[in-house]
Motif scaffolding. Structure first.
Motif, PDB file in Angstrom:
ATOM      1  N   MET A   1      35.402 -24.984  39.268  1.00 29.64           N
ATOM      2  CA  MET A   1      35.754 -26.296  38.751  1.00 29.64           C
ATOM      3  C   MET A   1      34.661 -26.775  37.811  1.00 29.64           C
ATOM      4  SD  MET A   1      36.465 -29.835  40.813  1.00 29.64           S
ATOM      5  CE  MET A   1      38.172 -29.614  41.193  1.00 29.64           C
ATOM      6  N   ALA A   2      35.028 -27.341  36.695  1.00 30.61           N
ATOM      7  CA  ALA A   2      34.072 -27.774  35.683  1.00 30.61           C
ATOM      8  C   ALA A   2      33.514 -29.174  35.941  1.00 30.61           C
ATOM      9  CB  ALA A   2      34.727 -27.741  34.314  1.00 30.61           C
ATOM     10  N   ILE A   3      34.156 -29.919  36.840  1.00 33.26           N
ATOM     11  CA  ILE A   3      33.659 -31.244  37.188  1.00 33.26           C
ATOM     12  C   ILE A   3      32.908 -31.150  38.506  1.00 33.26           C
ATOM     13  CG2 ILE A   3      34.272 -33.628  37.757  1.00 33.26           C
ATOM     14  CD1 ILE A   3      34.862 -32.965  34.859  1.00 33.26           C
ATOM     15  N   ILE A   4      31.670 -31.579  38.505  1.00 33.61           N
ATOM     16  CA  ILE A   4      30.830 -31.541  39.693  1.00 33.61           C
ATOM     17  C   ILE A   4      30.674 -32.965  40.205  1.00 33.61           C
ATOM     18  CG2 ILE A   4      28.540 -30.971  40.575  1.00 33.61           C
ATOM     19  CD1 ILE A   4      28.437 -28.916  38.217  1.00 33.61           C
ATOM     20  N   ILE A   5      30.844 -33.149  41.498  1.00 33.58           N
ATOM     21  CA  ILE A   5      30.705 -34.464  42.123  1.00 33.58           C
ATOM     22  C   ILE A   5      29.380 -34.491  42.871  1.00 33.58           C
ATOM     23  CG2 ILE A   5      31.716 -36.133  43.706  1.00 33.58           C
ATOM     24  CD1 ILE A   5      34.440 -34.904  43.053  1.00 33.58           C
ATOM     25  N   ASN A   6      28.498 -35.368  42.444  1.00 31.27           N
ATOM     26  CA  ASN A   6      27.130 -35.432  42.975  1.00 31.27           C
ATOM     27  C   ASN A   6      26.950 -36.524  44.023  1.00 31.27           C
ATOM     28  OD1 ASN A   6      25.984 -33.326  41.342  1.00 31.27           O
ATOM     29  ND2 ASN A   6      26.165 -34.707  39.608  1.00 31.27           N
ATOM     30  N   ILE A   7      27.871 -36.586  44.969  1.00 31.05           N
ATOM     31  CA  ILE A   7      27.753 -37.596  46.025  1.00 31.05           C
ATOM     32  C   ILE A   7      26.497 -37.351  46.854  1.00 31.05           C
ATOM     33  CG2 ILE A   7      28.772 -38.424  48.187  1.00 31.05           C
ATOM     34  CD1 ILE A   7      31.491 -38.171  46.899  1.00 31.05           C
ATOM     35  N   ASP A   8      26.200 -36.101  47.140  1.00 27.29           N
ATOM     36  CA  ASP A   8      25.034 -35.788  47.963  1.00 27.29           C
ATOM     37  C   ASP A   8      23.727 -36.253  47.312  1.00 27.29           C
ATOM     38  OD1 ASP A   8      25.506 -33.862  46.028  1.00 27.29           O
ATOM     39  OD2 ASP A   8      24.838 -32.181  47.262  1.00 27.29           O
ATOM     40  N   VAL A   9      23.654 -36.167  45.993  1.00 29.62           N
ATOM     41  CA  VAL A   9      22.460 -36.617  45.269  1.00 29.62           C
ATOM     42  C   VAL A   9      22.292 -38.128  45.420  1.00 29.62           C
ATOM     43  CG1 VAL A   9      21.392 -36.835  42.988  1.00 29.62           C
ATOM     44  CG2 VAL A   9      22.580 -34.726  43.610  1.00 29.62           C
TER      45      VAL A   9
ATOM     46  N   GLN B   1      27.140 -46.035  39.074  1.00 28.14           N
ATOM     47  CA  GLN B   1      28.207 -45.930  38.094  1.00 28.14           C
ATOM     48  C   GLN B   1      28.951 -44.610  38.304  1.00 28.14           C
ATOM     49  OE1 GLN B   1      29.068 -48.233  35.617  1.00 28.14           O
ATOM     50  NE2 GLN B   1      27.705 -49.514  36.845  1.00 28.14           N
ATOM     51  N   PRO B   2      30.219 -44.514  37.872  1.00 26.52           N
ATOM     52  CA  PRO B   2      30.951 -43.242  38.004  1.00 26.52           C
ATOM     53  C   PRO B   2      30.202 -42.060  37.382  1.00 26.52           C
ATOM     54  CG  PRO B   2      32.483 -44.978  37.428  1.00 26.52           C
ATOM     55  CD  PRO B   2      31.096 -45.574  37.345  1.00 26.52           C
ATOM     56  N   GLY B   3      29.507 -42.300  36.286  1.00 32.78           N
ATOM     57  CA  GLY B   3      28.745 -41.242  35.631  1.00 32.78           C
ATOM     58  C   GLY B   3      27.579 -40.730  36.465  1.00 32.78           C
ATOM     59  N   ASP B   4      27.142 -41.529  37.438  1.00 34.86           N
ATOM     60  CA  ASP B   4      26.091 -41.063  38.346  1.00 34.86           C
ATOM     61  C   ASP B   4      26.642 -40.037  39.337  1.00 34.86           C
ATOM     62  OD1 ASP B   4      24.236 -42.843  37.196  1.00 34.86           O
ATOM     63  OD2 ASP B   4      24.831 -44.449  38.580  1.00 34.86           O
ATOM     64  N   LEU B   5      27.949 -40.083  39.561  1.00 30.59           N
ATOM     65  CA  LEU B   5      28.593 -39.210  40.543  1.00 30.59           C
ATOM     66  C   LEU B   5      29.260 -37.993  39.922  1.00 30.59           C
ATOM     67  CD1 LEU B   5      30.335 -41.933  42.731  1.00 30.59           C
ATOM     68  CD2 LEU B   5      28.224 -40.697  43.261  1.00 30.59           C
ATOM     69  N   LEU B   6      29.770 -38.150  38.706  1.00 27.46           N
ATOM     70  CA  LEU B   6      30.558 -37.094  38.072  1.00 27.46           C
ATOM     71  C   LEU B   6      29.770 -36.425  36.952  1.00 27.46           C
ATOM     72  CD1 LEU B   6      33.923 -39.035  37.758  1.00 27.46           C
ATOM     73  CD2 LEU B   6      33.246 -37.455  39.569  1.00 27.46           C
ATOM     74  N   GLU B   7      29.855 -35.109  36.917  1.00 29.84           N
ATOM     75  CA  GLU B   7      29.156 -34.330  35.894  1.00 29.84           C
ATOM     76  C   GLU B   7      30.096 -33.235  35.404  1.00 29.84           C
ATOM     77  OE1 GLU B   7      25.402 -31.207  35.794  1.00 29.84           O
ATOM     78  OE2 GLU B   7      25.632 -32.551  37.502  1.00 29.84           O
ATOM     79  N   TYR B   8      30.119 -33.034  34.103  1.00 31.03           N
ATOM     80  CA  TYR B   8      30.921 -31.950  33.522  1.00 31.03           C
ATOM     81  C   TYR B   8      30.014 -30.780  33.203  1.00 31.03           C
ATOM     82  CZ  TYR B   8      33.484 -29.112  30.212  1.00 31.03           C
ATOM     83  OH  TYR B   8      34.075 -28.050  29.581  1.00 31.03           O
ATOM     84  N   LYS B   9      30.406 -29.611  33.658  1.00 30.12           N
ATOM     85  CA  LYS B   9      29.652 -28.397  33.357  1.00 30.12           C
ATOM     86  C   LYS B   9      30.672 -27.354  32.894  1.00 30.12           C
ATOM     87  CE  LYS B   9      25.925 -27.320  35.522  1.00 30.12           C
ATOM     88  NZ  LYS B   9      24.952 -26.935  36.541  1.00 30.12           N
TER      89      LYS B   9
END
Length: 70
Positions: free
Chosen positions: A1-9, A58-66
Motif C-alpha cells: 500500500m502506498a499510503i502509510i498511516i503513522n498512528i504509532d508515531v 492534523q491529517p497530514g501528521d497521520l497519513l504519508e504517501y510513499k
C-alpha cells in the motif's frame, strides 16, 4: 500500500496508549490495530477527524504517501 498511516508515531509523541486512543475515539482495538498496521483499505473521514482531535494533530501528521517500488 502506498499510503502509510503513522498512528504509532503520533501515539508515541503524545505518550498515549492504543487503549486510551480507542476509548477516546470510540472505535474497537481491532479496528485501530488494522489502521495502525496498514491493513485498512479505507478510513472514514469522521474516524480520521476523531483520531486527529484525540491526538491534537492534523491529517497530514497521520497519513504519508510513499511510492511503491516496481
Amino acid at each position: 500500500m502506498a499510503i502509510i498511516i503513522n498512528i504509532d508515531v503520533m501515539l508515541a509523541k503524545r505518550k498515549m496508549s492504543v487503549t486510551e486512543l480507542s476509548e477516546r475515539v470510540g472505535i474497537t482495538m481491532a479496528n485501530l490495530s488494522i489502521l495502525k498496521n496498514g491493513k485498512a483499505k479505507a478510513i472514514r473521514l469522521s474516524t480520521l477527524e476523531a483520531i486527529c482531535k484525540a491526538l491534537d494533530c492534523q491529517p497530514g501528521d497521520l497519513l504519508e504517501y510513499k511510492a511503491e517500488s516496481e
